[in-house]
Design a protein around this motif. Structure first.
Motif, PDB file in Angstrom:
ATOM      1  N   ASP A  45       0.884  -1.201  -0.141  1.00 12.21           N
ATOM      2  CA  ASP A  45      -0.032  -0.048   0.080  1.00 12.21           C
ATOM      3  C   ASP A  45       1.000   1.193  -0.011  1.00 12.21           C
ATOM      4  O   ASP A  45       1.758   1.165  -0.239  1.00 12.21           O
ATOM      5  N   ARG A  46       0.074   2.401   0.192  1.00 12.16           N
ATOM      6  CA  ARG A  46       1.050   3.610   0.428  1.00 12.16           C
ATOM      7  C   ARG A  46       2.207   3.380   1.491  1.00 12.16           C
ATOM      8  O   ARG A  46       3.455   4.067   1.137  1.00 12.16           O
ATOM      9  N   PHE A  49       5.039   1.924  -0.059  1.00 14.73           N
ATOM     10  CA  PHE A  49       5.565   2.796  -1.306  1.00 14.73           C
ATOM     11  C   PHE A  49       6.441   3.656  -0.448  1.00 14.73           C
ATOM     12  O   PHE A  49       7.514   4.116  -0.918  1.00 14.73           O
ATOM     13  N   ASP A  50       5.987   4.448   0.610  1.00 16.94           N
ATOM     14  CA  ASP A  50       6.854   5.310   1.224  1.00 16.94           C
ATOM     15  C   ASP A  50       8.101   4.619   1.801  1.00 16.94           C
ATOM     16  O   ASP A  50       9.049   5.270   1.559  1.00 16.94           O
ATOM     17  N   GLY A  77       1.537  -1.350  -3.456  1.00 20.12           N
ATOM     18  CA  GLY A  77       2.664  -0.466  -3.731  1.00 20.12           C
ATOM     19  C   GLY A  77       2.957   0.078  -5.155  1.00 20.12           C
ATOM     20  O   GLY A  77       3.170   1.286  -5.583  1.00 20.12           O
ATOM     21  N   VAL A  79       0.871   0.114  -7.485  1.00 16.09           N
ATOM     22  CA  VAL A  79      -0.361   1.068  -7.906  1.00 16.09           C
ATOM     23  C   VAL A  79       0.116   2.488  -7.751  1.00 16.09           C
ATOM     24  O   VAL A  79      -0.094   3.379  -8.511  1.00 16.09           O
ATOM     25  N   ILE A  80       0.670   2.808  -6.454  1.00 14.02           N
ATOM     26  CA  ILE A  80       1.001   4.113  -6.355  1.00 14.02           C
ATOM     27  C   ILE A  80       2.231   4.632  -7.086  1.00 14.02           C
ATOM     28  O   ILE A  80       2.081   5.861  -7.587  1.00 14.02           O
ATOM     29  N   GLU A  83       0.894   5.508 -10.601  1.00 17.57           N
ATOM     30  CA  GLU A  83       0.199   6.638 -10.575  1.00 17.57           C
ATOM     31  C   GLU A  83       1.285   8.113 -10.460  1.00 17.57           C
ATOM     32  O   GLU A  83       1.059   9.153 -11.182  1.00 17.57           O
ATOM     33  N   LYS A  84       2.028   7.858  -9.534  1.00 11.04           N
ATOM     34  CA  LYS A  84       3.082   9.164  -9.322  1.00 11.04           C
ATOM     35  C   LYS A  84       4.028   9.092 -10.237  1.00 11.04           C
ATOM     36  O   LYS A  84       4.577  10.306 -10.858  1.00 11.04           O
ATOM     37  N   LYS A 139      -8.729  -3.173  -1.773  1.00 12.25           N
ATOM     38  CA  LYS A 139      -8.701  -2.024  -2.573  1.00 12.25           C
ATOM     39  C   LYS A 139      -8.924  -2.336  -4.153  1.00 12.25           C
ATOM     40  O   LYS A 139      -8.234  -1.877  -4.847  1.00 12.25           O
ATOM     41  N   GLU A 142      -8.659   0.394  -6.396  1.00 12.95           N
ATOM     42  CA  GLU A 142      -7.089   0.630  -6.857  1.00 12.95           C
ATOM     43  C   GLU A 142      -6.731  -0.272  -7.994  1.00 12.95           C
ATOM     44  O   GLU A 142      -6.148   0.124  -9.045  1.00 12.95           O
ATOM     45  N   ARG A 145      -8.043   1.147 -11.155  1.00 14.43           N
ATOM     46  CA  ARG A 145      -7.254   2.081 -11.658  1.00 14.43           C
ATOM     47  C   ARG A 145      -6.112   1.834 -12.468  1.00 14.43           C
ATOM     48  O   ARG A 145      -5.601   2.512 -13.084  1.00 14.43           O
TER      49      ARG A 145
END
Ligand SMILES: [Zn+2]
Ligand SMILES: [Zn+2]
Length: 322
Positions: A45-46, A49-50, A77, A79-80, A83-84, A139, A142, A145
């Motif tokens: 998840d986020r 990713f962080d 992770g 997915v983020i 996107e970013k 999710k 997600e 997306r």
């Protein structure tokens, strides 16, 4: 002096925390080959990713994320990151098709899952059936997306990494071999300390049969060092495959002893099987319980396919007998 044809890839492992009690961490790898820089899986998840970002992953240099399979603890992770940074995601064809199917009809999938559990004797199927908060498939929005491709779109010549289809743990589980090495990234197909969960994804497929075939196929590959989706790298991958194969044989023998001339549902059988740390289904959370029942179903389906037991349908229940 003999020079090797391929340069050894540079591999760095990241142990990413995940919100699944039984696992706690997922392993993500950054691999730099002569062709490019790739991530193998990307955490849950986020937060995952962080964690990767704070651990020094420079996402701007990542050419693509190769996903071993569709479970959220490996995919979220990504997915983020996608996107970013617009990083393309790649996954096995059958997992991609499964994701598309879920995206098209989430309620239909959930209803079908509930029906499978009900027919296998689960007394409270709605509590265990596919739900959006199930961490494995969490999710879904997600997933919806996702801009994601199958490996057909990423030739080996572009990555320097070979793809091996190993269905079983998921419909499209894929392992990766950096060309010219004896290294295999196994995702959840082969883990060192845990027996990978084998379950069901529909009402008919013999996923344990696929898994056993995939293990045998992997044993024939010229690899020795496994980089798994949970835990650190380990050697003697063939020895581990042997012990996984014998684990499933023992499991099927255990099930035969439980049935022992009776007619039982998969749920009744799961209640009588031994689970890790001597636990019973009652002490498991929803996800663990679902995993356990899925394990029982996958073994029983395989036993039926191979003639070790047979089924009959009575009052909308599937009963197994030997
Ligand atoms: Zn998995
Ligand atoms: Zn996993």
């Amino acid at each position: 002096m003999k020079t090797s044809r391929t340069m050894n890839p540079e591999i760095k492992m990241f142990t990413v925390p995940i919100a699944i009690r039984a696992l706690k961490f997922a392993s993500v790898y950054r691999i730099k080959t002569e062709k490019g820089t790739y991530l193998i899986d990307a955490g849950m998840d986020r937060a995952g990713f962080d964690f990767l970002l704070n651990s020094g992953v420079d996402f701007s240099e990542i050419d693509g994320i190769l996903l071993t399979h569709l479970h959220i603890d490996h995919l979220g992770g990504g997915v983020i990151a996608s996107e970013k940074y617009g990083i393309p995601l790649y996954i096995g064809k059958n997992d991609l098709e499964f994701i598309f199917k879920m995206q098209e009809d989430v309620d239909g999938y959930a209803g079908n899952d509930e029906k499978i559990l009900e027919m296998n004797g689960v007394p409270d199927p709605s509590s265990l059936a596919f739900r959006k908060e199930n961490p494995v498939f969490a999710k879904l929005d997600e997933y919806a997306r996702l801009s994601i491709n199958s490996f057909d779109k990423l030739p080996v010549t572009k990555t320097g990494i070979e793809y091996v289809s190993t269905p079983g743990h998921s419909p499209g589980s894929t392992c990766f071999i950096p060309s010219g090495t004896d290294i295999i990234f196994t995702g959840d197909h082969i883990l060192e300390k845990i027996t990978p969960n084998i379950s069901y994804y529909d009402g008919v497929t013999d996923f344990l049969g696929h898994y056993i075939d995939s293990l045998r196929k992997t044993a024939l590959l010229p690899v020795n060092n496994a980089y798994p989706g949970h835990g650190g790298p380990f050697s003697n991958v063939k020895g581990r495959i042997e012990s996984l194969l014998s684990h499933h044989t023992t499991r099927m023998e255990e099930i035969l002893n439980i049935i022992n001339g009776k007619m039982m549902t998969a749920y009744d059988i799961a209640c009588n099987m031994t689970w890790s740390r001597g636990r019973h289904l009652d002490s498991m959370n929803h996800m663990e319980k679902k995993f356990a029942i899925g394990e029982a179903i996958s073994h029983l389906r395989h036993m039926e396919t191979t003639g070790m037991c047979s089924t009959l349908e009575k009052n909308n229940l599937i009963l197994y007998k030997n």
